[in-house]
Design a protein around this motif. Structure first.
Motif, PDB file in Angstrom:
ATOM      1  N   PHE A  84     -20.313  36.327   0.128  1.00 45.63           N
ATOM      2  CA  PHE A  84     -20.058  35.179  -0.900  1.00 45.63           C
ATOM      3  C   PHE A  84     -19.212  34.209   0.033  1.00 45.63           C
ATOM      4  CE2 PHE A  84     -17.566  33.532  -4.405  1.00 45.63           C
ATOM      5  CZ  PHE A  84     -18.551  32.464  -4.774  1.00 45.63           C
ATOM      6  N   LEU A  85     -18.075  34.930   0.554  1.00 47.50           N
ATOM      7  CA  LEU A  85     -17.045  33.895   1.179  1.00 47.50           C
ATOM      8  C   LEU A  85     -17.924  33.218   2.422  1.00 47.50           C
ATOM      9  CD1 LEU A  85     -13.726  35.805   0.815  1.00 47.50           C
ATOM     10  CD2 LEU A  85     -14.334  33.513  -0.240  1.00 47.50           C
ATOM     11  N   TYR A  86     -18.376  33.970   3.230  1.00 47.24           N
ATOM     12  CA  TYR A  86     -18.936  33.622   4.590  1.00 47.24           C
ATOM     13  C   TYR A  86     -20.141  32.740   4.819  1.00 47.24           C
ATOM     14  CZ  TYR A  86     -14.585  34.705   6.502  1.00 47.24           C
ATOM     15  OH  TYR A  86     -13.127  34.939   7.050  1.00 47.24           O
TER      16      TYR A  86
ATOM     17  N   PRO B 216     -22.377  30.608   3.342  1.00 49.37           N
ATOM     18  CA  PRO B 216     -22.483  29.396   3.598  1.00 49.37           C
ATOM     19  C   PRO B 216     -22.039  28.774   4.374  1.00 49.37           C
ATOM     20  CG  PRO B 216     -21.568  29.940   1.188  1.00 49.37           C
ATOM     21  CD  PRO B 216     -21.470  31.125   2.046  1.00 49.37           C
ATOM     22  N   ILE B 217     -21.030  28.826   5.030  1.00 51.62           N
ATOM     23  CA  ILE B 217     -20.416  28.462   6.183  1.00 51.62           C
ATOM     24  C   ILE B 217     -21.333  28.934   7.659  1.00 51.62           C
ATOM     25  CG2 ILE B 217     -18.417  29.985   6.886  1.00 51.62           C
ATOM     26  CD1 ILE B 217     -17.905  26.297   6.563  1.00 51.62           C
TER      27      ILE B 217
ATOM     28  N   MET C 152     -24.609  30.122   7.528  1.00 54.10           N
ATOM     29  CA  MET C 152     -25.667  29.251   7.365  1.00 54.10           C
ATOM     30  C   MET C 152     -25.545  28.068   8.242  1.00 54.10           C
ATOM     31  SD  MET C 152     -28.004  31.057   5.384  1.00 54.10           S
ATOM     32  CE  MET C 152     -28.647  29.946   4.231  1.00 54.10           C
ATOM     33  N   LEU C 153     -24.466  27.047   7.627  1.00 55.58           N
ATOM     34  CA  LEU C 153     -24.446  25.703   8.161  1.00 55.58           C
ATOM     35  C   LEU C 153     -24.256  25.718   9.495  1.00 55.58           C
ATOM     36  CD1 LEU C 153     -24.244  23.349   5.960  1.00 55.58           C
ATOM     37  CD2 LEU C 153     -22.035  23.221   6.817  1.00 55.58           C
TER      38      LEU C 153
END
Lengths: 263, 264
Positions: free
Chosen positions: A16-18, A20-21, A23-24
């Motif tokens: 959950f924490l990592y 998104p970043i 993927m970006l």
């Protein structure tokens, strides 16, 4: 069984924490304009990031502001902590309590109140950068103070007295005896001051000159704008920061026998 | 001649700084909150706040949002902190750092990343405003909840829960009657670190779907309208809430200094 459950929970939270970043970071190396549509590998975003003057100025401005405000915070907070530590109870209690105000206060309120005092009441120009720097110092100096005080408590005061008895001037004793003993506290205060300044949005918006942007204020405006080229260049910026932090993390944990500090 | 230069004089610059830029600004917004444009004393800003449906609605909604976010953070963070502190996992100190590292990435960039992911999953993020608010804030504030919980739980004395077990308590009972009550100080500091920012950080909402129906944004909109008096009143109300929360929770925490970003 229990152990497997433990590990799974940790992995879920870390994902959950990592996610998104991460993927970006992946998408920043493609020419897609939104997630979900991978087209082709491209470093166009990185070219834009490092060649657009507007972006470069914004990034360097953010870091200069962080360093300047952190240096001022360290000087002010360290001397304040030493002074308060040796003061009478009344003065010490006063500094301790006033120091807590920006810590517990909401950043919006801190930023707004500084803006009202300096810009509305004292009519100071935002373009002088003085309100901005003062705002960032108010934000970070309490944390320098709070990380130096415990070191002073641990310090052996007899060494300072001994230095004076042997003829050292108080300023020399301060520099050569006290400062080295509290240096770890000063250092972690400095790092914290940098982090707080880099992450700040609220104090910056209320006190910055109209033409100046930090990463935070720039990103917030850019997400509303429709300029996809700038938007995806900011993905590259996230990726760069993420990669740098990951490298720092690996480096910190590779060093054998290094003591971990998590206060 | 004095033999000792008194070290306490070193505190004077900081004291002056605190008075000028911490105490005076609070007094100035208090003055602005209680006056009108002509500088006359008035309570109309205060009554204005409590008679405006929009303002009260915002206050109630922010408290509601902040409570849900705090609860979700607690439910995610408590087990994680417990596992890291007591789970006998190898290299748990390195793992703990992994949970905290996201704090070092600028939060607007992290929210940008989250926004892209949510858009990819949901199609249009404005269909789920409430859910996305909760996800966005939880994503941003979770590390601040884990750290104080970990600090408190790792200091717990294992012999107490072992004693409870020896005296016949089942593992659920041991947790409810021993571990959980003893971790209350960590829970309280975690709540402080999440609840207040969740009430005021309007940028997360603003970035996720251009809506800002939260306490902090009221200050932002009055600021944009050059209405210093009403903006100051909102600030004072927020400050009052913060003070209240601090007084209520102050008696439970080990060290009041705990709030936010106490990394390193």
């Amino acid at each position: 069984m229990k152990r497997a459950g433990y590990i799974i929970w940790l992995i879920i939270v870390l994902l959950f924490l990592y996610m998104p970043i991460l993927m970006l970071t992946v998408y920043s190396f493609t020419d897609s304009e939104s997630m979900g549509v991978i087209r082709a590998f491209s470093i166009e975003n990185y070219k834009t990031l490092f060649t657009t003057p507007e972006l470069r100025n914004m990034i360097s401005g953010t870091f200069v502001l962080a360093v300047v405000s952190a240096v001022i915070s360290v000087i002010l907070g360290t001397s304040g902590a030493i002074g308060a530590f040796y003061s009478k109870k009344g003065a010490k209690t006063f500094i301790d309590s006033a120091n807590q105000i920006p810590v517990v206060n909401a950043d919006v309120v801190t930023g707004f109140s500084i803006c009202i005092l300096l810009i509305v009441v004292l009519n100071m120009k935002k373009e002088t950068f003085i309100p901005l720097i003062i705002g960032h110092v108010v934000l970070s100096v309490p944390f320098v103070y709070m990380s130096v005080i415990p070191r002073l408590k641990q310090m052996d005061d007899a060494l300072y007295e001994a230095a004076l008895d042997m003829g050292a001037k108080p300023s020399a004793a301060l520099r050569k005896v006290i400062i080295p003993q509290i240096a770890p506290g000063i250092f972690s205060g400095f790092v914290m001051a940098i982090t707080l300044s880099l992450d700040d949005y609220f104090i910056t918006t209320y006190t910055k000159p109209a033409t100046f942007d930090t990463i935070s204020t720039y990103v917030v405006n850019a997400t509303k704008g429709a300029q996809t080229q700038i938007k995806t260049a900011l993905w590259a910026l996230s990726a760069v920061i993420f990669i740098l932090i990951t490298l720092a993390f690996i480096f910190m944990n590779m060093e054998p026998g290094k003591e971990k500090k998590n206060v | 001649m004095k033999k000792y230069f008194s070290r306490r004089y070193l505190g004077i610059p900081y004291m002056v700084f605190l008075i000028l830029f911490v105490i005076v600004p609070v007094l100035v917004i208090l003055y602005y909150a209680l006056t009108n444009g002509e500088g006359q004393f008035t309570l109309s800003n205060l009554f204005g706040f409590f008679s405006s449906g929009y303002a009260i609605g915002t206050l109630v909604y922010s408290i509601f949002i902040a409570s849900v976010v705090t609860l979700v953070c607690l439910l995610l963070a408590y087990p994680a902190a417990y596992i890291l502190a007591k789970g006998r996992i190898r290299k748990s100190n390195v793992l703990l750092l992994l949970f905290i590292t996201p704090m070092w990435i600028n939060f607007t960039l992290r929210i940008t990343a989250l926004k892209e992911v949510l858009t990819a999953i949901e199609g249009n993020i404005s269909y789920y405003p409430f859910l996305n608010t909760i996800i966005g804030m939880t994503y941003d504030f979770l590390p601040f909840m884990i750290l104080p919980l970990y600090t408190t739980i790792s200091k717990l004395d294992d012999t107490l829960s072992e004693a409870a077990q020896d005296l016949g308590a089942g593992s659920a009972k041991v947790f409810l009657k021993v571990t959980l009550p003893l971790s209350v100080p960590g829970i309280i500091s975690g709540i402080m670190m999440v609840f207040l920012p969740a009430m005021t950080n309007y940028v997360i909402l603003d970035m996720l779907y251009n809506s800002t129906f939260i306490m902090g944004s009221l200050i932002g909109s009055y600021f944009a309208a050059y209405d210093w008096h009403n903006g100051s009143m909102i600030s004072i109300i927020l400050l009052f809430i913060i003070l209240l929360v601090n007084i209520v929770t102050g008696s439970f925490t080990d060290d009041g200094a705990g709030r936010r970003r106490a990394v390193l």
